[in-house]
Design an enzyme around this catalytic site. Structure first.
Site, PDB file in Angstrom:
ATOM      1  N   GLU A 166      59.759 -34.184 -55.524  1.00  0.00           N
ATOM      2  CA  GLU A 166      60.825 -32.900 -55.810  1.00  0.00           C
ATOM      3  C   GLU A 166      61.960 -33.558 -54.986  1.00  0.00           C
ATOM      4  O   GLU A 166      63.042 -32.518 -55.225  1.00  0.00           O
ATOM      5  CB  GLU A 166      60.409 -31.644 -55.350  1.00  0.00           C
ATOM      6  CG  GLU A 166      59.053 -31.210 -56.344  1.00  0.00           C
ATOM      7  CD  GLU A 166      58.367 -29.855 -55.643  1.00  0.00           C
ATOM      8  OE1 GLU A 166      59.004 -29.013 -56.294  1.00  0.00           O
ATOM      9  OE2 GLU A 166      57.516 -29.991 -55.114  1.00  0.00           O
TER      10      GLU A 166
ATOM     11  N   SER B 233      57.468 -27.503 -58.898  1.00  0.00           N
ATOM     12  CA  SER B 233      58.177 -28.052 -59.837  1.00  0.00           C
ATOM     13  C   SER B 233      57.464 -28.542 -61.092  1.00  0.00           C
ATOM     14  O   SER B 233      57.792 -29.451 -61.882  1.00  0.00           O
ATOM     15  CB  SER B 233      59.176 -29.118 -59.429  1.00  0.00           C
ATOM     16  OG  SER B 233      60.208 -28.726 -58.634  1.00  0.00           O
TER      17      SER B 233
ATOM     18  N   SER C   9      68.120 -21.686 -61.469  1.00  0.00           N
ATOM     19  CA  SER C   9      66.828 -21.302 -61.245  1.00  0.00           C
ATOM     20  C   SER C   9      66.454 -19.920 -61.304  1.00  0.00           C
ATOM     21  O   SER C   9      67.115 -18.800 -61.184  1.00  0.00           O
ATOM     22  CB  SER C   9      66.453 -21.933 -59.877  1.00  0.00           C
ATOM     23  OG  SER C   9      66.877 -23.336 -59.765  1.00  0.00           O
TER      24      SER C   9
END
Length: 375
Positions: A20, A200, A343
């Site tokens: 990530e 993720s 996000s």
């Protein structure tokens, strides 16, 4: 890079050694752009994929997923290192010959690292040894929150409901994969095969037919030798953001949000990496989610209970399934969720009335008021 008497110096760590890495870089861009420069002095430090701490070659505020590029922290001849001097955490620069010079004391660390070697308790342990306050969960909560198996065990112990799952340890798969398959077949397809300690949506495969299972395990094991297999739940995907309470107050939850992945013809069978970060049209967040009032209240309370079950401090985003029958399943919690302005964690707080820059400020205040060590 000199310390000031008026503004806390915030060491903003990003990049790291996990898959990530790029997500962490983009998270750092958003945070650095929003950090109140009148109140804090930002000290951005990148960590390369090989683990070198560096003064970034590229201004991290410019990192983006635009044009399908994946930002990366580049190595340098000079490395940075945290040391403890006179009870204070100090940042040092070291050249290739080991000669160093002092870059000043650090007051608090904002570790914007996702995945192993950043979100799993390893970095948190180092910061504890240096006596440095930091944003987010401590050592144990970070480790348990990173490992989906132990996370689910903690949830179940707290009376929260989780969906059916099985864990495949490395030695089990390597010694007797047929036995693993037999055990997994007690679950019903569709299945989601995941690296046990990842995020993720990296390395996750949806399995609709048993012929796909071995390849799904192989994909997950590229990122983690330990694999978790979850039975698919027919329900709406609901998320809820949690933040710790200042001054000893109980943690509080945001409004619930719902992830809607675009239409049946979408290339995304689930909320995968591309839908999260690179395909802006693939998914959208509805917040507050269109839920019965009692269901929204129950999910918000369970999000806080999950936060407490893991012993999380600072921040957490919990993911749920809400079924047509009214059943609620907690799927997982993320102790350092994606934190770019788009996000889900900051979007949910923004919808709840806590905008991005104020959210960052509150998290830093939580870290500064919290002691290191046993607490």
């Amino acid at each position: 890079m000199t310390t000031t008497a008026t503004k806390p110096r915030v060491l903003v760590l990003f990049g790291g050694q996990s898959p990530e890495h790029a997500v962490s870089c983009v998270t750092a861009a958003g945070v650095l752009q929003a950090l109140d420069a009148e109140k804090y002095e930002a000290v951005p430090v990148g960590i390369t994929r090989d683990g070198q701490w560096t003064d970034p070659v590229i201004d991290p505020r410019t990192y983006t997923f635009a044009d399908d590029t994946f930002p990366e922290v580049l190595p340098r001849d000079e490395s940075l290192q945290l040391v403890r001097q006179d009870g204070v955490g100090v940042l040092m620069a070291l050249d290739s010959h080991g000669s160093g010079h002092n870059l000043g004391a650090v007051d608090v660390v904002l570790p914007l690292l996702h995945g192993p070697f950043g979100e799993d308790g390893t970095l948190q342990g180092m910061l504890e040894l240096h006596g440095l306050p930091y944003v987010g969960a401590g050592v144990l909560a970070s480790a348990a929150g990173m490992d989906k198996q132990f996370m689910k065990i903690a949830f179940e112990a707290a009376g929260l409901r989780v969906g059916p799952y099985r864990t495949i340890m490395a030695r089990q798969w390597e010694k007797d994969p047929a036995a693993c398959r037999r055990e997994i077949q007690s679950l019903t397809v569709p299945l989601f095969v995941k690296p046990a300690r990842g995020g993720s949506s990296v390395g996750i495969t949806r399995v609709d037919d048993w012929s796909q299972f071995d390849e799904a395990v192989r994909t997950a094991r590229e990122y983690d030798p330990k694999v978790i297999v979850e039975e698919g739940i027919d329900g709406r995907e609901i998320e809820c953001a949690v933040i710790g309470g200042l001054g000893g107050e109980r943690a509080r939850a945001s409004y619930c949000g719902e992830i809607v992945v675009s239409g049946a013809s979408s290339a995304h069978q689930f909320y995968d990496f591309a839908a999260k970060y690179t395909d802006g049209a693939a998914a959208e967040l509805s917040c507050p989610a269109d839920l019965p009032e009692h269901a929204a209240a129950a999910i918000r309370e369970q999000a806080v209970l999950g936060f407490e079950a893991l012993g999380v401090e600072g921040l957490c985003r919990s993911d749920f399934f809400y079924c047509e029958s009214g059943e609620i399943f907690i799927n997982e919690a993320n102790t350092m969720p994606g934190f770019t302005p788009v996000s889900m964690y900051p979007q949910m707080w923004n919808a709840t009335g806590l905008p991005y820059s104020a959210l960052i400020d509150e998290l830093l205040q939580l870290a500064l008021e919290r002691p290191t060590g046993l607490r």
